[in-house]
Design a protein around this motif. Structure first.
Motif, short mmCIF file in Angstrom:
data_model
loop_
_atom_site.label_atom_id
_atom_site.label_comp_id
_atom_site.label_asym_id
_atom_site.label_seq_id
_atom_site.Cartn_x
_atom_site.Cartn_y
_atom_site.Cartn_z
N GLU A 380 18.06 -1.50 10.93
CA GLU A 380 17.93 0.11 10.70
C GLU A 380 16.63 0.55 10.08
N LEU A 381 16.01 1.47 10.70
CA LEU A 381 14.68 1.89 10.29
C LEU A 381 14.78 2.48 8.84
N GLU A 382 15.94 2.80 8.35
CA GLU A 382 15.95 3.43 6.97
C GLU A 382 15.71 2.53 5.86
N ARG A 383 15.87 1.33 6.23
CA ARG A 383 15.63 0.09 5.02
C ARG A 383 14.01 -0.08 4.78
N PHE A 384 13.17 0.42 5.61
CA PHE A 384 11.69 0.42 5.55
C PHE A 384 10.96 1.69 5.67
N ALA A 385 11.55 2.61 5.75
CA ALA A 385 10.98 3.90 5.84
C ALA A 385 10.22 4.25 4.56
N VAL A 401 4.09 -1.93 6.63
CA VAL A 401 5.43 -1.55 6.85
C VAL A 401 6.05 -1.95 8.06
N LEU A 402 5.50 -1.83 9.27
CA LEU A 402 6.06 -2.77 10.37
C LEU A 402 6.02 -4.14 10.23
N GLY A 403 5.23 -4.58 9.63
CA GLY A 403 5.36 -6.06 9.39
C GLY A 403 6.77 -6.27 8.96
N ALA A 404 7.16 -5.59 7.87
CA ALA A 404 8.41 -5.85 7.20
C ALA A 404 9.58 -5.74 8.02
N LEU A 405 9.60 -4.75 9.17
CA LEU A 405 10.48 -4.67 9.96
C LEU A 405 10.51 -5.75 11.10
N LEU A 406 9.45 -6.45 11.37
CA LEU A 406 9.11 -7.43 12.29
C LEU A 406 9.79 -8.72 11.67
N ALA A 407 9.30 -8.68 10.20
CA ALA A 407 9.94 -9.85 9.71
C ALA A 407 11.51 -10.04 9.68
N GLN A 408 12.11 -8.87 9.40
CA GLN A 408 13.65 -8.83 9.54
C GLN A 408 14.01 -9.06 11.00
N GLU A 426 -4.88 -12.73 13.97
CA GLU A 426 -5.32 -11.59 13.54
C GLU A 426 -3.78 -10.87 13.00
N THR A 427 -2.81 -11.71 12.81
CA THR A 427 -1.63 -11.37 12.24
C THR A 427 -1.78 -10.88 10.67
N ALA A 428 -2.30 -11.76 10.00
CA ALA A 428 -2.64 -11.30 8.51
C ALA A 428 -3.61 -10.20 8.58
N SER A 429 -4.66 -10.53 8.97
CA SER A 429 -5.74 -9.19 8.97
C SER A 429 -5.01 -7.97 9.38
N ASN A 430 -4.36 -7.78 10.61
CA ASN A 430 -3.43 -6.46 10.86
C ASN A 430 -2.33 -6.32 10.03
N ARG A 431 -2.18 -6.94 8.79
CA ARG A 431 -1.31 -6.49 7.80
C ARG A 431 0.21 -6.79 8.26
N LEU A 432 0.48 -7.77 9.22
CA LEU A 432 1.62 -7.94 9.61
C LEU A 432 2.32 -9.40 9.02
N ASP A 433 1.42 -9.96 7.92
CA ASP A 433 1.97 -11.04 7.62
C ASP A 433 3.16 -11.30 6.77
N LEU A 568 7.06 3.52 12.93
CA LEU A 568 8.38 2.89 13.00
C LEU A 568 9.55 3.38 14.19
N ALA A 569 9.30 4.59 14.26
CA ALA A 569 10.17 5.37 15.21
C ALA A 569 9.65 4.73 16.75
N VAL A 570 8.41 4.75 16.66
CA VAL A 570 7.67 4.36 18.07
C VAL A 570 8.04 2.97 18.44
N ALA A 571 7.89 2.02 17.28
CA ALA A 571 8.01 0.59 17.42
C ALA A 571 9.65 0.35 17.96
#
Length: 792
Positions: A380-385, A401-408, A426-433, A568-571
């Motif tokens: 649910e996006l509400e957990r990360f919005a 913020v997207l990285g947190a959703l992807l982690a879940q 580039e995962t960390a560089s792109n803030r998805l770490d 988040l909505a697009v993802a």
């Protein structure tokens, strides 16, 4: 792949049965290239039996037929679940021939029956108007790799093997393809293959010696040098060389048994005995003549075993009686009466080693990945919005913020293992770490104490080769899984040609009812042009959008979310979509939050819309000017400009329009997401100035909107290929995308303002001059820019 005992070597009678299958496949391959009628040569061959245009590739076909024949044997003997990626995909007649022999072609296309009439249709359709392409195309059952553009087979094979622990993926690599950069990098994929959770890849390097017109490098270097190269890549080569059919059959059968026994032993050690050493995976080096079993000479010139066998060895059959006789001799050399009965059906001897059902290479469900696809459990996006009480007052890093959703999502798919994140280091560089908290980075090579987040069972894939990342993900998607490719915007161009091929594949498969939709190929492009101020000109290029939007509109989608919640909505949308190439451009640096989640979802669903809170419309009259934007930095500059207009030109009525889905600008007749003329005019007006701040090259917007009623009133600002190492705001100033330039555009284009608002225009120009002096003295942006927030 299941454990299996060492197979007994096939005896001479078994070898002759394999040879019968191989000869049948060769006959069918030649027939597809040449014959328009008389498929079983029941009468002497005449010119009218031959196609008027001879197209196709014979040279590689005998080798592909040989591999297919022997894969049939081991699949049936060992009960293997196997597919094959045919790197020399221009050898289409070979793979089509084998699919017809195993019955999967007729099951897919019931009119191509396994009899004389069906054989005639099989022959006629090949490279014929209204028929099928000459390559191993999407129309070919059992294929996941087109092969028309060389270089991608091995990365596709590994992508198919990831998270498919019981699957064997054989990959035939042509020696011409082996000279390409993408193929050379993809040999390193074995350092990322987990013998516990992944399947196995068996590369077969087919050295037939020649490309179109030249010898190939790997076929001409000494065997010792070749072995050193392949062992250096981490493979243990097994050689099969020859031109005597029964000898080659015997040696190839032994080589395949040896390779598969070793693979089974490696997997058993990793899965049952917890072995951790990286295997030296086996591979086969197969040397057979180019155009084997074809004409030895034509017009006195050598053909078999030379580059002349590459395409059509006898090219004047209709006009040259000698060529016609040589073609008939060639076809009859396969001893047709030993292969097919009087009705054109393959004899039992030919099919003795062909597996049944889904075990056939032409029918394996992994080659029609949509059959295996499951929807992703998007949290649910509400957990990360990001909470947004007022626009433009809080900041977040959207991709973090997207990285947190992807982690879940990684956590929620840990059991089913059908989602991977790929990218070139580039995962960390792109803030998805944050994804590393759910899954480490796949790694099978040596590790050191200083290393972080490496995991032999990881599902985050990082290698500094965009080609390999793309190939892995394509193979993964084509076999029924999901993924996301994160990349610096400027360097995703490295895979321009690869995405071309994947789009063509998707476009073609969308017209084939038997092909089920696969998970979309999703790009997240970040570290983008406007925030590469520190890396400079080399890292500044937003043109991938232009490249993609030139392609099939049924397949391509481009999204530019302006803030965290729209990202988040697009993802959520793209990760649940099927059958598309989705390009998302989003920033990783702190950016203002404009919309709460509910508003973001509604805005993304519209694709383009009016931000009433940002303009000065009160509903009483049309706007005097439209400030439009697409992209996060352009949105910031438009809103800052709108605030300046509100302050300095309060009598103007301003409408602010934001575009998330770029295809909304295209007429609905030309793109499924396009707007009707009435909707476009209602949004942008038909006759008012539109100042459009765009993320990329400005002429793209003109191209998309050139047929619109108000196009002559459209003025686009964007990236003009002016870049350097500088401050963030200086990048937009240099490209005339900044807020002050946009206000000047309003004054220049709204009728009657040029004289009346001349002092305001001069004030805006003076700020730009002050900006240039300020950054050279202080190295930072003007305080009123750096400390800006929304006050509307």
């Amino acid at each position: 792949m299941p454990d299996a005992p060492v197979s007994e070597a096939p005896g001479d009678d078994e070898l002759r049965a394999l040879d019968a299958h191989w000869r049948a496949a060769n006959y069918l391959a030649v027939g597809q290239i040449y014959l328009l009628a008389n498929p079983l040569l029941t009468e002497p061959l005449r010119p009218e039996h031959v196609k008027p245009r001879l197209l196709g590739h014979w040279g590689t076909s005998p080798g592909l037929n040989l591999v297919h024949t022997h894969l049939n044997r081991v699949i049936k003997a060992r009960g293997l679940d196997a597919i094959c990626v045919w790197g020399p995909g221009h050898g289409g007649p070979a793979v089509v021939a084998n699919s017809w022999l195993d019955g999967s072609y007729t099951e897919t296309y019931p009119d191509i029956t396994q009899d004389t009439a069906g054989m005639a249709r099989l022959f006629k359709q090949f490279s014929f108007p209204g028929g099928i392409p000459s390559h191993v195309a999407p129309e070919t059952p059992g294929s996941i790799h087109e092969g028309g553009e060389l270089g991608y087979s091995l990365s596709h094979a590994y992508g198919a093997a990831f998270d498919n622990p019981d699957l064997l993926v054989t990959c035939v690599i042509g020696d011409g393809e082996a000279e390409t950069g993408p193929l050379a990098a993809s040999w390193h994929s074995n350092k990322f293959l987990d013998p516990v959770h992944d399947g196995a890849v068996l590369p077969i390097l087919h050295l037939n010696g020649y490309k179109i017109a030249n010898p190939t490098v790997l076929a001409r270097i000494p065997d010792t040098e070749l072995d050193d190269l392949l062992r250096g890549y981490g493979h243990d080569p097994i050689h099969v060389t020859g031109d005597d059919p029964l000898t080659v059959h015997r040696d190839l059968a032994a080589a395949m048994d040896t390779a598969l026994d070793r693979i089974a032993a490696f997997q058993h050690a990793a899965r049952a005995e917890a072995a951790t050493a990286r295997p030296n995976w086996p591979m086969i080096v197969l040397r057979t003549p180019k155009g084997w079993t074809g004409p030895a000479k034509v017009d006195g010139l050598p053909v078999e075993g030379t580059w002349r066998a590459h395409q059509v060895p006898l090219d004047k059959v209709r006009d040259n009686p000698q060529h016609l006789r040589e073609l008939e001799e060639w076809l009859r050399s396969y001893r047709i009466d030993e292969l097919f009965d009087a009705d054109g059906r393959p004899l039992p001897r030919v099919l003795e080693y062909v597996p049944a059902g889904d075990r056939r290479l032409g029918a394996n469900p992994h080659t029609n990945g949509g059959l295996l696809l499951r929807d992703l459990p998007i949290p649910e996006l509400e957990r990360f919005a990001a909470p947004v009480n007022k626009p433009g007052t809080t900041l977040h890093e959207p991709t973090r913020v997207l990285g947190a959703l992807l982690a879940q999502l990684m956590t929620d798919t840990a059991g089913r293992r059908d989602f991977r994140l790929v990218g070139p280091d580039e995962t960390a560089s792109n803030r998805l770490d944050e994804v590393y908290s759910a899954s480490g980075k796949a790694w099978q090579a040596r590790t050191l104490a200083v290393d972080e987040d490496l995991d032999p069972h990881g599902r985050v894939m990082e290698i500094l080769s965009e080609h390999t990342c793309q190939g892995w993900l394509e193979g993964y998607l084509l076999t029924g899984r999901h993924g996301l490719f994160s990349c610096y915007e400027a360097f995703v161009h490295i895979v321009d040609s690869m995405v071309n091929q994947h789009i063509k594949w998707l476009r073609t498969t969308s017209t084939l009812p038997w092909r089920r939709p696969i998970g979309s190929l999703n790009y997240l492009l970040t570290s983008h042009v406007w925030r590469q101020d520190h890396n400079g000109f080399s890292h500044q290029d937003p043109g991938f959008i232009d490249h993609v939007l030139n392609k099939a509109p049924e397949v391509v989608r481009v999204y530019l979310p302006p803030d965290t919640n729209t990202l988040l909505a697009v993802a959520e949308h793209i990760l649940l979509s099927k059958g598309y190439v989705n390009v998302v451009v989003a920033g990783k640096q702190p950016g203002f939050d404009w919309l709460d989640l509910e508003s973001a979802r509604a805005h993304c669903a519209r694709g383009a819309g009016i931000w009433e809170w940002a303009g000065t419309e009160n509903g009483s009259r049309e706007p005097d000017v439209v400030l439009a934007c697409s992209g996060d930095v352009p949105t910031l500059e438009v809103l800052a400009a709108a605030q300046l207009v509100r302050q300095f030109l309060p009598e103007l009525t301003v409408r602010v329009v934001n575009v998330v889905d770029l295809a909304r600008l295209i007429p609905q007749e030309e793109h499924p997401h396009g707007m009707s003329a009435a909707d476009f005019d209602a949004l942008f007006t038909a006759d008012k100035p539109v100042i459009f701040a765009y993320h990329g090259y400005p002429w793209l917007i003109h191209r998309l909107a050139y047929r619109r009623t108000g196009h002559r009133h459209l003025h686009v600002r964007g990236y003009r290929e002016i870049g350097t190492t500088t401050t963030p705001f200086d990048m937009v100033v240099r490209n005339d995308l900044d807020r002050y330039r946009l206000v000047m555009d309003v004054i220049d284009r709204v009728p009657g303002l040029a004289v009346r608002a001349a002092p305001v225009r001069q004030f805006m120009a003076d700020i730009r001059l002050r900006h240039h002096a300020w950054i050279r003295e202080h190295g930072t942006d003007l305080p009123e820019v750096a400390d800006w927030n929304w006050e509307g």
